[in-house]
Design an enzyme around this catalytic site. Structure first.
Site, PDB file in Angstrom:
ATOM      1  N   THR A 142       0.845  -1.198   0.000  1.00 32.48           N
ATOM      2  CA  THR A 142       0.000   0.000   0.000  1.00 32.48           C
ATOM      3  C   THR A 142       0.881   1.249   0.000  1.00 32.48           C
ATOM      4  OG1 THR A 142      -1.954   1.026   1.012  1.00 32.48           O
ATOM      5  CG2 THR A 142      -0.317   0.175   2.529  1.00 32.48           C
ATOM      6  N   ASN A 143       0.317   2.401   0.302  1.00 24.95           N
ATOM      7  CA  ASN A 143       1.089   3.647   0.305  1.00 24.95           C
ATOM      8  C   ASN A 143       0.626   4.512   1.470  1.00 24.95           C
ATOM      9  OD1 ASN A 143      -1.162   5.416  -0.636  1.00 24.95           O
ATOM     10  ND2 ASN A 143      -1.078   3.974  -2.340  1.00 24.95           N
TER      11      ASN A 143
END
Ligand code: CTP
Length: 445
Positions: A236-237
């Site tokens: 993810t980020n």
């Protein structure tokens, strides 16, 4: 009581619309609290407003003092509290409170208060203040579902909204008794988000929030996608969803109908928005493809993963005894923004304005802005909102952006809170929409 203890006394006479403070820092905010069990939640709201730099004056209705006492409000707001029109009569407190406010928030707003305000009654200090004020008013209702759904309340809300009052929809969930449904007071953080959106919004000549997105359907993606590796791990980020939420709140304050595509965001849905939760880039691509034909504006504020694992293991990836590490083959995800621009080019029903966001850093080859210009040309969106993330931006409340058109030309810049940036983006959207209609010879909204 000394006159300098009076609400807003230091400021003297009421400010004109043009002089009114924009934003919450230094703004005089009147907080009305009605008699309902949710009154305790308003304590967090007052604290949040004070922390944002507002000068807060709380006006509890007499009934609300059965739930939360005046001492709580005085301690949190750092100002004396009065509830009766017969206090400080020589200072005409019941008029000055409303005149001097830059913004008024009522939380919780009961069915009774909505009815009284709709009728223009002035039978307590809060109602009198609401009749006097010309500042924007936000009301956060809380009541039992039956009361909220009663035709009398529906009609009162409709009339107040038509007059420009920002009446939020209550949240859905557990109410005071065993029942549950629409009627809960939205969380203080959500009310504060709407208050910020209203406080920073552009105003018309009467000081009301400009409804320049009325009737416009705005589709906003927010948050960060999550690409599963196995049942417990994912890629993810760092996107928090704050900018997307601020855009949704700002668009709602300006009259838009908002659909929020939330990529793994753990926040209460902005009141009045329609929400669809998505997880991966591919989920988001499918949701955008389904929704974009029914929207006038698409804003891709989500941070979308560019790569996803080719397979998602049904079982957890295990270490083995060899000391090796697993190979994680990845494939590209669809470029949703570019696909949306292409679909419009191909004549599919499409938003009139398509907006992308780009988080860029400079490197040896080019500055962040130069990279962004190339991206603007590559993606072809009507607007690319460029965020220089060389500093610490993710999760922060502030932002600085450049807005580029599809040729990479800079149209404008904005800096400030994420709410201020959201309004600047919407200003550019409104302009773009008007230009698009002009090109097609239609009516400007
Ligand atoms: N975007 C998208 N689909 C993707 C990746 C990004 O729609 N698969 C959108 C984002 O929502 C954003 C814009 O494209 O509005 C730019 O995102 P960014 O990550 O900066 O662009 P990329 O095309 O991924 O370029 P880079 O190689 O710099 O990551």
């Amino acid at each position: 009581m000394a006159s300098d203890d009076l609400p807003c006394a230091a400021a003297g006479s009421a400010r004109s619309h043009a002089e009114r403070v924009r934003g919450l820092d230094g703004a005089r905010v009147l907080v009305g609290v009605c008699g309902g069990i949710a009154a305790y939640k308003a304590a967090h709201l007052v604290r949040g407003l004070v922390a944002s730099g507002a000068q807060v004056h709380v006006v509890p209705t007499p009934a609300s003092l059965q739930f939360v006492g005046a001492a709580t409000w005085e301690a949190l707001s750092h100002h004396p509290v009065r509830t009766s029109v017969f206090e400080d009569v020589d200072q005409v407190a019941h008029v000055r409170l409303g005149q001097e406010a830059d913004l008024v928030v009522v939380a919780p707003a009961t069915a009774d208060l909505l009815a009284r305000v709709r009728m223009g009654r002035a039978d307590d200090l809060l109602a009198a203040g609401l009749l006097v004020t010309r500042a924007p008013v936000i009301m956060a209702p809380a009541m039992h579902t039956e009361m909220w759904e009663h035709p009398a309340t529906r009609e009162n809300v409709e009339v107040l909204r038509r007059r420009g009052v920002h009446v939020m929809d209550p949240a859905v969930g557990r109410l005071t008794g065993a029942d549950s449904g629409p009627g809960r007071l939205p969380e203080p953080e959500s009310i504060l988000d709407r208050v910020r959106a209203v406080a920073e919004a552009p105003r018309d000549a009467e000081g009301r929030v400009r409804q320049d997105l009325a009737g416009q359907r705005v589709l906003i993606s927010a948050g960060g996608t999550r690409e599963d590796l196995d049942p417990v791990r994912y890629l993810t980020n760092a996107s928090s969803g704050k900018q997307g939420w601020a855009l949704a709140e700002a668009a709602l304050a300006r009259g838009a109908q908002v659909t929020l595509l939330a990529a793994t965001v753990d926040r209460e849905t902005p009141s009045g928005a329609r929400r669809r939760d998505v997880r991966s880039a591919e989920d988001l691509a499918a949701a955008v493809a389904e929704e974009r034909g029914q929207h006038d504006v698409l804003i891709m504020a989500a941070a979308v993963a560019d790569f996803t694992p080719t397979t998602r293991g049904a079982a957890k990836i295990k270490k083995d005894d060899s000391g090796g590490v697993p190979e994680l083959p990845l494939r590209r995800t669809p470029d949703i923004l570019a696909e949306s621009v292409q679909a419009r080019h191909d004549g599919a029903p499409s938003p009139r304005v398509i907006v992308g966001f780009a988080a860029e850093t400079g490197d040896d080859a080019a500055t962040a802005l130069e990279h962004a210009r190339q991206k603007a040309r590559r993606k072809g969106a009507d607007l690319l909102v460029v965020n220089d993330v060389s500093g610490d931006v993710f999760g922060s409340d502030r932002n600085a952006v450049h807005m580029l058109d599809a040729t990479g030309e800079e149209l404008s810049r904005a800096e400030g809170s994420k709410t201020a940036v959201a309004h600047a983006v919407l200003d550019a959207v409104v302009e773009c929409a008007a230009e698009a209609l002009d090109r097609r010879g239609g009516d400007v909204p």
